[in-house]
Design an enzyme around this catalytic site. Sequence first.
Site, PDB file in Angstrom:
ATOM      1  N   LYS A  49     -54.518  35.015  -2.326  1.00 14.61           N
ATOM      2  CA  LYS A  49     -53.076  34.898  -2.572  1.00 14.61           C
ATOM      3  C   LYS A  49     -52.547  36.130  -3.318  1.00 14.61           C
ATOM      4  CE  LYS A  49     -53.413  29.915  -2.336  1.00 14.61           C
ATOM      5  NZ  LYS A  49     -53.195  28.589  -2.886  1.00 14.61           N
ATOM      6  N   GLN A  93     -53.611  26.311  -8.987  1.00 16.22           N
ATOM      7  CA  GLN A  93     -54.603  26.083  -7.937  1.00 16.22           C
ATOM      8  C   GLN A  93     -55.352  24.766  -8.184  1.00 16.22           C
ATOM      9  OE1 GLN A  93     -54.837  28.053  -5.274  1.00 16.22           O
ATOM     10  NE2 GLN A  93     -56.586  27.070  -4.316  1.00 16.22           N
ATOM     11  N   ASP A 116     -45.444  25.562  -3.932  1.00 13.37           N
ATOM     12  CA  ASP A 116     -46.357  24.697  -3.180  1.00 13.37           C
ATOM     13  C   ASP A 116     -45.619  23.493  -2.582  1.00 13.37           C
ATOM     14  OD1 ASP A 116     -49.059  25.544  -3.073  1.00 13.37           O
ATOM     15  OD2 ASP A 116     -49.346  25.071  -5.194  1.00 13.37           O
TER      16      ASP A 116
HETATM   17  N1  L34 Z   1     -51.985  24.475  -5.611  1.00 17.58           N
HETATM   18  N2  L34 Z   1     -54.010  24.360  -4.524  1.00 17.58           N
HETATM   19  C1  L34 Z   1     -52.699  24.627  -4.489  1.00 17.58           C
HETATM   20  N3  L34 Z   1     -52.073  25.040  -3.358  1.00 17.58           N
HETATM   21  C2  L34 Z   1     -52.782  25.208  -2.214  1.00 17.58           C
HETATM   22  O1  L34 Z   1     -52.150  25.562  -1.095  1.00 17.58           O
HETATM   23  C3  L34 Z   1     -54.159  24.974  -2.218  1.00 17.58           C
HETATM   24  N4  L34 Z   1     -54.966  25.187  -1.117  1.00 17.58           N
HETATM   25  C4  L34 Z   1     -56.111  24.294  -0.887  1.00 17.58           C
HETATM   26  C5  L34 Z   1     -56.902  24.222  -2.183  1.00 17.58           C
HETATM   27  N5  L34 Z   1     -56.072  24.171  -3.375  1.00 17.58           N
HETATM   28  C6  L34 Z   1     -54.756  24.509  -3.395  1.00 17.58           C
HETATM   29  C7  L34 Z   1     -55.217  26.386  -0.567  1.00 17.58           C
HETATM   30  O2  L34 Z   1     -54.545  27.376  -0.794  1.00 17.58           O
HETATM   31  C8  L34 Z   1     -56.853  25.023   0.225  1.00 17.58           C
HETATM   32  N6  L34 Z   1     -56.272  26.331   0.273  1.00 17.58           N
HETATM   33  C9  L34 Z   1     -56.759  27.412   1.070  1.00 17.58           C
HETATM   34  C10 L34 Z   1     -56.113  28.625   1.142  1.00 17.58           C
HETATM   35  C11 L34 Z   1     -56.606  29.691   1.897  1.00 17.58           C
HETATM   36  C12 L34 Z   1     -57.752  29.557   2.591  1.00 17.58           C
HETATM   37  C13 L34 Z   1     -58.411  28.339   2.549  1.00 17.58           C
HETATM   38  C14 L34 Z   1     -57.905  27.267   1.797  1.00 17.58           C
HETATM   39  C15 L34 Z   1     -58.286  30.717   3.359  1.00 17.58           C
HETATM   40  O3  L34 Z   1     -57.809  31.799   3.202  1.00 17.58           O
HETATM   41  N7  L34 Z   1     -59.312  30.511   4.209  1.00 17.58           N
HETATM   42  C16 L34 Z   1     -59.925  31.588   4.971  1.00 17.58           C
HETATM   43  C17 L34 Z   1     -61.381  31.751   4.598  1.00 17.58           C
HETATM   44  C18 L34 Z   1     -61.589  32.002   3.144  1.00 17.58           C
HETATM   45  C19 L34 Z   1     -63.083  32.125   2.811  1.00 17.58           C
HETATM   46  O4  L34 Z   1     -63.714  33.083   3.285  1.00 17.58           O
HETATM   47  O5  L34 Z   1     -63.602  31.261   2.088  1.00 17.58           O
HETATM   48  C20 L34 Z   1     -59.859  31.215   6.455  1.00 17.58           C
HETATM   49  O6  L34 Z   1     -59.923  32.113   7.276  1.00 17.58           O
HETATM   50  O7  L34 Z   1     -59.748  30.038   6.776  1.00 17.58           O
END
Ligand code: L34
Length: 281
Positions: A49, A93, A116
Site C-alpha cells: 500500500k 491494517q 476502507d
Molecule cells: N484495514 N485490513 C484493512 N483493509 C484491507 O483492505 C485489508 N486487506 C485484507 C487484510 N487486512 C486488511 C488487504 O488489504 C487483505 N488485503 C490484501 C491486500 C493486498 C494483497 C492481498 C491482501 C496483495 O497485494 N496480494 C498480492 C500478493 C501479495 C503477496 O505476495 O503476499 C496478490 O497478487 O494477490
Amino acid sequence: MAIRIDGKALAARVKERAAAGGRTLRRAPGLAVILVGEDPASRVYVSGKERDCAECGFLSFEHELPAQTEERELLRLIGRLNADPAVDGILVQLPLPKHMDEKRVLDAIAPDKDVDAFHPVNVGRLVIGEPVFLPCTPAGVMEMLHAYDIPVRGKRCVVLGRSNIVGKPMAMLLLQADGTVTMCHSRTPDLAAITREADILVSAVGRAGLIGADMVKEGAVVIDVAMNRDAEGKLCGDVDLAAVEPKASYITPVPGGVGPMTRAMLMQNLLTAAKWHQAEE
Ligand code: L34
C-alpha cells in the site's frame, strides 16, 4: 478455456487514473497506515500500500506499533490522525491483536477519512446506495467485471463468505448492479448445488482447494478473493485453478488477481477523500 483476468495490469491502470486525479489537487493526498504487531502477511500488504502511494505521487505516513500496545493508545493515535489536515485517509491494517476490540477501533476513524469503508456510517451509505467510499476488495471485483465487459444485470451471482470486509459488501455491490444474489456461508447445506447455478461465483472463504470443477457451471465467471497458503507454502486462493480454468469463461488468479485490485481501489478512495477535504478548505 477461461480468460484470466489480469488484476495486476488492471490495478496499474486504476492507479494511473488516481495519480492523474491527484495531480489536479493543490496538495498530494496523504494516507496514514497503522500496523499493530508483526504479522508477516500484514507487513507485505502494508508495504504494498505504501508503494502504491509512492507510485501515485501520494504521501504515506506509517505508524508501526508493538503487538502489546494498549487499545487506548491506538485510539489516541487515531484521534490525532482524525484531526491532522495532512491526513486524508486512515487505514488500520487487520487483523488486530486479540486484546483489542476491532469494532471500537474501526469506529474511532472519522467517516470522512475511512478509506476502507468499514465505519458504520460508510456501510450504511453503501446499503442505501449512496456510497462515498467503496469497500476496496468488492470494488476491485466490480472494476474487474466492468473492465472485461462482464455483465451483472440479471445474472445469478453467488457469494461465498459473509464477512463485513468482503462477503456482505460484495453481495451489496452485485445487487446494486442488478444481479440476483445468493450468499452462502459455513452453515449452508449442499453448497455445490448452489454454486453450480452461479453465472458469477465469488469465493471469499479462505480454504485452499474449496472450489473444484464440480462446483462450477460451464462458462461461469469465477472470482477468487481468498489468500491462502497451500501445502508447499505457496500463495493460493479457494479455487483449484487448474481444475476450474477449463470450465470457466473468466477466472482470476491468486496472486495477481483481486489482491492488487484491492490496493488500487484504496488509492481511488484516498483520492476521493482528498478531493472532499480540499473542497472544504
Ligand atoms: N484495514 N485490513 C484493512 N483493509 C484491507 O483492505 C485489508 N486487506 C485484507 C487484510 N487486512 C486488511 C488487504 O488489504 C487483505 N488485503 C490484501 C491486500 C493486498 C494483497 C492481498 C491482501 C496483495 O497485494 N496480494 C498480492 C500478493 C501479495 C503477496 O505476495 O503476499 C496478490 O497478487 O494477490
